[in-house]
Design an enzyme around this catalytic site. Structure first.
Site, PDB file in Angstrom:
ATOM      1  N   HIS A  26      77.628  59.911  48.303  1.00 54.60           N
ATOM      2  CA  HIS A  26      79.016  60.042  47.862  1.00 54.60           C
ATOM      3  C   HIS A  26      79.965  59.919  49.059  1.00 54.60           C
ATOM      4  O   HIS A  26      79.554  59.565  50.165  1.00 54.60           O
ATOM      5  CB  HIS A  26      79.233  61.348  47.094  1.00 54.60           C
ATOM      6  CG  HIS A  26      78.845  62.585  47.854  1.00 54.60           C
ATOM      7  ND1 HIS A  26      79.475  62.976  49.009  1.00 54.60           N
ATOM      8  CD2 HIS A  26      77.868  63.495  47.634  1.00 54.60           C
ATOM      9  CE1 HIS A  26      78.933  64.083  49.454  1.00 54.60           C
ATOM     10  NE2 HIS A  26      77.936  64.422  48.650  1.00 54.60           N
ATOM     11  N   LYS A  45      79.721  66.677  40.665  1.00 57.98           N
ATOM     12  CA  LYS A  45      79.526  66.025  39.373  1.00 57.98           C
ATOM     13  C   LYS A  45      80.059  66.899  38.252  1.00 57.98           C
ATOM     14  O   LYS A  45      80.714  66.411  37.339  1.00 57.98           O
ATOM     15  CB  LYS A  45      78.024  65.809  39.158  1.00 57.98           C
ATOM     16  CG  LYS A  45      77.577  64.403  39.478  1.00 57.98           C
ATOM     17  CD  LYS A  45      76.209  64.183  38.865  1.00 57.98           C
ATOM     18  CE  LYS A  45      75.414  63.237  39.744  1.00 57.98           C
ATOM     19  NZ  LYS A  45      73.993  63.318  39.562  1.00 57.98           N
ATOM     20  N   CYS A  60      67.655  80.813  48.975  1.00 59.63           N
ATOM     21  CA  CYS A  60      68.591  79.990  48.206  1.00 59.63           C
ATOM     22  C   CYS A  60      68.021  78.584  48.110  1.00 59.63           C
ATOM     23  O   CYS A  60      67.816  77.915  49.123  1.00 59.63           O
ATOM     24  CB  CYS A  60      69.968  79.946  48.863  1.00 59.63           C
ATOM     25  SG  CYS A  60      71.044  78.730  48.073  1.00 59.63           S
ATOM     26  N   HIS A  69      79.048  61.614  52.443  1.00 60.04           N
ATOM     27  CA  HIS A  69      78.061  60.882  53.247  1.00 60.04           C
ATOM     28  C   HIS A  69      78.729  59.683  53.921  1.00 60.04           C
ATOM     29  O   HIS A  69      78.463  59.362  55.073  1.00 60.04           O
ATOM     30  CB  HIS A  69      76.903  60.386  52.379  1.00 60.04           C
ATOM     31  CG  HIS A  69      76.214  61.485  51.621  1.00 60.04           C
ATOM     32  ND1 HIS A  69      76.060  61.460  50.253  1.00 60.04           N
ATOM     33  CD2 HIS A  69      75.676  62.653  52.036  1.00 60.04           C
ATOM     34  CE1 HIS A  69      75.440  62.571  49.875  1.00 60.04           C
ATOM     35  NE2 HIS A  69      75.199  63.305  50.934  1.00 60.04           N
ATOM     36  N   HIS A  76      76.667  77.807  47.592  1.00 69.93           N
ATOM     37  CA  HIS A  76      76.255  77.352  46.268  1.00 69.93           C
ATOM     38  C   HIS A  76      76.671  78.264  45.123  1.00 69.93           C
ATOM     39  O   HIS A  76      76.366  77.969  43.964  1.00 69.93           O
ATOM     40  CB  HIS A  76      74.744  77.112  46.242  1.00 69.93           C
ATOM     41  CG  HIS A  76      74.327  76.029  47.187  1.00 69.93           C
ATOM     42  ND1 HIS A  76      73.954  76.282  48.483  1.00 69.93           N
ATOM     43  CD2 HIS A  76      74.287  74.692  47.038  1.00 69.93           C
ATOM     44  CE1 HIS A  76      73.680  75.147  49.091  1.00 69.93           C
ATOM     45  NE2 HIS A  76      73.880  74.161  48.243  1.00 69.93           N
ATOM     46  N   CYS A 107      75.135  83.179  47.475  1.00 67.81           N
ATOM     47  CA  CYS A 107      75.182  82.218  48.570  1.00 67.81           C
ATOM     48  C   CYS A 107      76.571  81.589  48.578  1.00 67.81           C
ATOM     49  O   CYS A 107      77.006  81.042  47.564  1.00 67.81           O
ATOM     50  CB  CYS A 107      74.129  81.131  48.365  1.00 67.81           C
ATOM     51  SG  CYS A 107      74.475  79.676  49.353  1.00 67.81           S
ATOM     52  N   CYS A 153      70.340  75.826  49.577  1.00 67.20           N
ATOM     53  CA  CYS A 153      70.330  75.688  51.042  1.00 67.20           C
ATOM     54  C   CYS A 153      68.955  75.322  51.564  1.00 67.20           C
ATOM     55  O   CYS A 153      68.819  74.964  52.731  1.00 67.20           O
ATOM     56  CB  CYS A 153      70.731  76.998  51.717  1.00 67.20           C
ATOM     57  SG  CYS A 153      72.424  77.474  51.478  1.00 67.20           S
ATOM     58  N   LYS A 166      85.836  71.126  45.995  1.00 69.01           N
ATOM     59  CA  LYS A 166      84.666  70.409  46.465  1.00 69.01           C
ATOM     60  C   LYS A 166      84.326  69.307  45.455  1.00 69.01           C
ATOM     61  O   LYS A 166      84.403  69.523  44.257  1.00 69.01           O
ATOM     62  CB  LYS A 166      83.508  71.408  46.551  1.00 69.01           C
ATOM     63  CG  LYS A 166      82.332  70.903  47.329  1.00 69.01           C
ATOM     64  CD  LYS A 166      81.182  71.876  47.261  1.00 69.01           C
ATOM     65  CE  LYS A 166      79.913  71.065  47.425  1.00 69.01           C
ATOM     66  NZ  LYS A 166      78.847  71.704  48.098  1.00 69.01           N
TER      67      LYS A 166
END
Ligand code: MSP
Length: 477
Positions: free
Chosen positions: A19, A299, A128, A22, A148, A145, A131, A296
């Protein structure tokens, strides 16, 4: 001998399609790699995928594929992104590659053992899955976490441990003295605060029945190497560590990472290198994250901006431009199509594109022959200084200031009207101004090369062949 320059992206989890995040990390590295190559440095640019993740197994199952086939497909998509985005990487390392990566990861483990830094123990912790790591109570926010927003699961098992605690003092010295330069300063301080918070020994393996997909611990195949030990080694295994050392001359290098993986790069990795008696990386650049509409990209939220879609409509260099200039290198930045279109129209269509067209139009019509370009100008020193500090946005800002300045020259000197004057002196002046603008265009093209390589080439060709280039940035509604 030419100076060596080695730069790495994080190796990405291939459990989903690449995405914009990256694309951003990789583009930043590409700009630096291209710039260092142009400066004549012996450059090596590494990227790749971090494949021993449980998430790959899950994703493969969801797609009814075996992991190998699933990975082939995702890796191909990463490579397609790099091709479309014109990423000049030298090597793409895959941690599942038993020939390239495994020997060095195993050698690294053996060195940690040789230094007396690995021991077996019982582990009970909060794991987690997101992670792929055990978290300490201190790291949790409201019991969850923070990366997440998930409650980690309590796990008790036998593990091998790494004596991270042994390196706390040394790491503190290394980071505070800038032996490893961590940019920006806020991230350096954050790394120091990890150490001040206390460094416990860390679990470096998991039982095979819990994690079968990974590198077996040397001498104890009932355990699998923890994914981060395996993954971090990529930065040297790719260069031949544990094999032929073919490219180890490039080490030590520079890592570019997102702020989400600072602890691993600023603490675990240097400690592993100290234990293994391998030189430390000289620099870690920590960039912010790309958000969309203030949140963030994900999806589930449906706010993903797909780099392929943007490039299909606007072209490679338009996206490269946006990521390099409009995304802040150290802070979180919002990416929305509205902002993208605004920048595209203002700075590429009306800015650079229009400037190139105007100058070359005048050159072709009023100059009898191509303007002689005497020297291959080197990038401006301010560009160099900014890139050395990873201020990619400021480096490219300078180029747009130059375009603005040259545009103003057209407006004030009016060569397009003076060229038609009855006075010879005015016509001469117009010719001088047009020639100067063409030389400026060439110099701008050279400065643009690391950021927008195709556009740079097109402009250089237009100048050298004395013709108007195709429309560089078509207007979009
Ligand atoms: N596999 C580990 C890294 C191992 S490195 C030895 C990992 N992979 S990841 O696929 O989750 O990629 C994390 C990195 O991707 C971030 O550190 C960052 O460089 C980049 N990005 C992922 N999402 C991002 C954004 N939304 N914005 C900017 N970069 C982001 O962690």
């Amino acid at each position: 001998m030419a100076k060596n320059f080695y730069i790495t992206t994080p190796i990405f989890y291939p459990n989903a399609n690449p995405h914009m995040g990256h694309a951003y990390t990789t583009l930043s590295c590409d700009v630096l790699a291209r710039y260092h190559r142009l400066a004549g440095h012996d450059t090596y640019f590494l990227t790749g995928t971090d494949e021993h993740t449980e998430k790959v197994i899950q994703a493969a199952k969801e797609h009814n594929q075996d992991p190998e086939k699933y990975l082939e497909d995702v890796v191909a998509r990463f490579k397609n992104l790099y091709k479309d985005l014109n990423i000049s990487y030298d090597q793409f390392v895959r941690t599942s590659d038993q020939t390239v990566h495994w020997p060095g990861a195993i050698e690294m483990w053996n060195r940690l053992v040789a230094s007396g830094d690995i021991y077996k123990g019982e582990y009970s912790g909060l794991y987690c899955v997101g992670c792929e790591a055990f978290l300490t109570e201190k790291e949790l926010v409201d019991g969850m976490c923070p990366n997440h927003n998930k409650v980690p699961e309590r796990v008790t098992e036998e593990n091998y441990f790494f004596r991270l605690s042994k390196y706390a003092l040394k790491l503190e010295q290394i980071i505070s003295s800038d032996t490893i330069r961590i940019f920006p300063a806020a991230r350096k301080n954050e790394a120091l605060s990890f150490i001040k918070g206390g460094l416990d020994d860390v679990s470096f393996s998991r039982p095979k029945e819990k994690m079968s997909w990974g590198i077996p611990v040397p001498g104890d195949p009932s355990q699998t190497m923890y994914i981060w030990v395996d993954a971090l080694s990529n930065y040297i295994t790719a260069l031949g560590f544990g094999r032929d050392n073919a490219n180890m001359r490039f080490w030590p290098g520079m890592h570019v990472i997102g702020k989400d993986i600072l602890r691993f790069h600023a603490i675990y990795w240097p400690a592993m290198l100290l234990s293994a008696k391998i030189p430390l990386p000289h620099t870690i650049f920590v960039h912010g994250l790309i958000t969309s509409g203030g949140r963030k990209m994900s999806k589930t939220l449906g706010n993903i901006v797909d780099p392929f879609t943007v490039m299909n409509e606007y072209g490679t260099d338009a996206l490269r431009y946006y990521l390099a200039r409009q995304v802040h290198p150290f802070e979180d930045s919002d990416f929305t199509m509205e902002k993208f279109k605004e920048a595209y129209n203002a700075n590429l269509v009306n800015g650079l594109g229009n400037f190139v067209a105007r100058v070359m139009q005048m050159a072709v019509v009023y100059l009898k022959e191509p303007v002689e370009i005497t020297k291959e100008t080197q990038p401006d020193v301010s560009v160099v200084a900014h890139l050395d500090a990873f201020e990619i946005n400021k480096a490219i800002d300078g180029i747009w200031e130059r375009i603005g300045h040259d545009d103003a020259l057209i407006a004030t000197k009016k060569p397009f009207s003076k060229i038609k004057s009855d006075k010879e002196s005015e016509r001469d002046e117009a010719i001088t101004v047009i020639k100067k603008l063409v030389r400026e265009l060439h110099a701008i093209a050279i400065e643009l090369a690391p950021f927008m390589p195709e556009t740079s080439e097109k402009i250089k060709k237009a100048v050298l062949n004395h013709k108007k280039p195709e429309n560089l940035f078509p207007r979009k509604e």
